[in-house]
Design an enzyme around this catalytic site. Sequence first.
Site, PDB file in Angstrom:
ATOM      1  N   HIS A 100       3.230  -5.110   3.783  1.00  0.00           N
ATOM      2  CA  HIS A 100       3.249  -5.756   5.074  1.00  0.00           C
ATOM      3  C   HIS A 100       2.614  -7.142   5.016  1.00  0.00           C
ATOM      4  O   HIS A 100       1.931  -7.480   3.989  1.00  0.00           O
ATOM      5  CB  HIS A 100       1.957  -4.694   5.791  1.00  0.00           C
ATOM      6  CG  HIS A 100       2.353  -3.545   6.196  1.00  0.00           C
ATOM      7  ND1 HIS A 100       3.414  -3.024   7.021  1.00  0.00           N
ATOM      8  CD2 HIS A 100       2.050  -2.178   5.579  1.00  0.00           C
ATOM      9  CE1 HIS A 100       3.461  -1.741   7.214  1.00  0.00           C
ATOM     10  NE2 HIS A 100       2.716  -1.325   6.301  1.00  0.00           N
ATOM     11  N   HIS A 158       0.873  -1.302  -0.013  1.00  0.00           N
ATOM     12  CA  HIS A 158      -0.223  -0.053   0.045  1.00  0.00           C
ATOM     13  C   HIS A 158       1.077   1.377   0.032  1.00  0.00           C
ATOM     14  O   HIS A 158       2.152   1.230   0.188  1.00  0.00           O
ATOM     15  CB  HIS A 158      -0.910   0.137   1.233  1.00  0.00           C
ATOM     16  CG  HIS A 158      -0.178   0.261   2.545  1.00  0.00           C
ATOM     17  ND1 HIS A 158      -1.231   0.616   3.666  1.00  0.00           N
ATOM     18  CD2 HIS A 158       0.645   0.233   2.968  1.00  0.00           C
ATOM     19  CE1 HIS A 158      -0.491   0.643   4.529  1.00  0.00           C
ATOM     20  NE2 HIS A 158       0.767   0.581   4.367  1.00  0.00           N
ATOM     21  N   CYS A 179       5.728   6.416   4.615  1.00  0.00           N
ATOM     22  CA  CYS A 179       4.265   5.592   4.161  1.00  0.00           C
ATOM     23  C   CYS A 179       3.547   6.169   2.997  1.00  0.00           C
ATOM     24  O   CYS A 179       2.890   5.670   2.164  1.00  0.00           O
ATOM     25  CB  CYS A 179       3.409   5.415   5.310  1.00  0.00           C
ATOM     26  SG  CYS A 179       3.969   4.430   6.456  1.00  0.00           S
ATOM     27  N   ASP A 200      -4.652 -10.909  -0.815  1.00  0.00           N
ATOM     28  CA  ASP A 200      -3.236 -11.418  -0.772  1.00  0.00           C
ATOM     29  C   ASP A 200      -2.499 -11.174  -1.952  1.00  0.00           C
ATOM     30  O   ASP A 200      -2.860 -11.474  -2.895  1.00  0.00           O
ATOM     31  CB  ASP A 200      -3.496 -12.856  -0.365  1.00  0.00           C
ATOM     32  CG  ASP A 200      -2.122 -13.524   0.043  1.00  0.00           C
ATOM     33  OD1 ASP A 200      -1.374 -12.959   0.630  1.00  0.00           O
ATOM     34  OD2 ASP A 200      -1.848 -14.826  -0.321  1.00  0.00           O
ATOM     35  N   HIS A 201      -1.147 -10.785  -1.643  1.00  0.00           N
ATOM     36  CA  HIS A 201      -0.355 -10.229  -2.712  1.00  0.00           C
ATOM     37  C   HIS A 201      -0.797  -9.084  -3.983  1.00  0.00           C
ATOM     38  O   HIS A 201      -0.645  -9.227  -5.042  1.00  0.00           O
ATOM     39  CB  HIS A 201       0.007 -11.627  -3.373  1.00  0.00           C
ATOM     40  CG  HIS A 201       1.051 -12.249  -2.749  1.00  0.00           C
ATOM     41  ND1 HIS A 201       0.636 -13.037  -1.607  1.00  0.00           N
ATOM     42  CD2 HIS A 201       2.520 -12.606  -2.892  1.00  0.00           C
ATOM     43  CE1 HIS A 201       1.799 -13.659  -1.108  1.00  0.00           C
ATOM     44  NE2 HIS A 201       2.701 -13.393  -1.652  1.00  0.00           N
ATOM     45  N   GLU A 260      -0.481  -4.800  11.817  1.00  0.00           N
ATOM     46  CA  GLU A 260       0.272  -4.468  10.787  1.00  0.00           C
ATOM     47  C   GLU A 260       1.571  -4.716  10.820  1.00  0.00           C
ATOM     48  O   GLU A 260       2.425  -4.988   9.869  1.00  0.00           O
ATOM     49  CB  GLU A 260      -0.237  -2.847  10.383  1.00  0.00           C
ATOM     50  CG  GLU A 260       0.370  -2.300   9.238  1.00  0.00           C
ATOM     51  CD  GLU A 260       0.522  -0.797   9.376  1.00  0.00           C
ATOM     52  OE1 GLU A 260      -0.238  -0.346   8.232  1.00  0.00           O
ATOM     53  OE2 GLU A 260       0.861  -0.193  10.260  1.00  0.00           O
ATOM     54  N   HIS A 316       5.084   0.098  -0.250  1.00  0.00           N
ATOM     55  CA  HIS A 316       5.673  -0.698   0.504  1.00  0.00           C
ATOM     56  C   HIS A 316       4.685  -1.825   0.905  1.00  0.00           C
ATOM     57  O   HIS A 316       3.733  -1.875   1.023  1.00  0.00           O
ATOM     58  CB  HIS A 316       6.324  -0.013   1.896  1.00  0.00           C
ATOM     59  CG  HIS A 316       5.229   0.577   2.767  1.00  0.00           C
ATOM     60  ND1 HIS A 316       4.749   1.949   2.490  1.00  0.00           N
ATOM     61  CD2 HIS A 316       4.528   0.142   3.591  1.00  0.00           C
ATOM     62  CE1 HIS A 316       3.903   1.968   3.278  1.00  0.00           C
ATOM     63  NE2 HIS A 316       3.775   1.148   4.233  1.00  0.00           N
TER      64      HIS A 316
END
Length: 139
Positions: A43, A16, A35, A81-82, A127, A41
Amino acid sequence: MSVAYFGRRYTFSAAHRLHTEALTAEENQATYGKCNNPHGHGHNYKVEVLCGGQVDAETGMVINMAKLDEIVKRVVMERFDHMNLNRDEIFEKEVPTTENLSIAVYDLLEPKLQRENVRLEKIRIEETENNFFEYAGMK
Ligand code: NI
């Protein structure tokens, strides 16, 4: 009423970038710091789903774990996911902070669990090692 709670933890990885069109480039940088990096980046989000409900007289369970896994996989994991959260339509107009991600996960799961006669009590998302966020529906 014998109400009990069942919680289960899932993990997904996603990227994100925290950025809002409502602020200038400088204000975004000041608000979100690193951020706001244009390249984003990632998580490894740890999502906890807490279900509450009547303990079934026959099965002795609030919800069958395999059923919960199937719902979470279909509704949450396959969606996020991904993935790059900024590209999801949910985050077209909202910043993909983990506050907003918690609300999104709650709102996606809640109607599916209601159909199973289960109340979604709370979503908790870790997170990082030190940050966690919770959402328990509209108050
Ligand atoms: Ni982040």
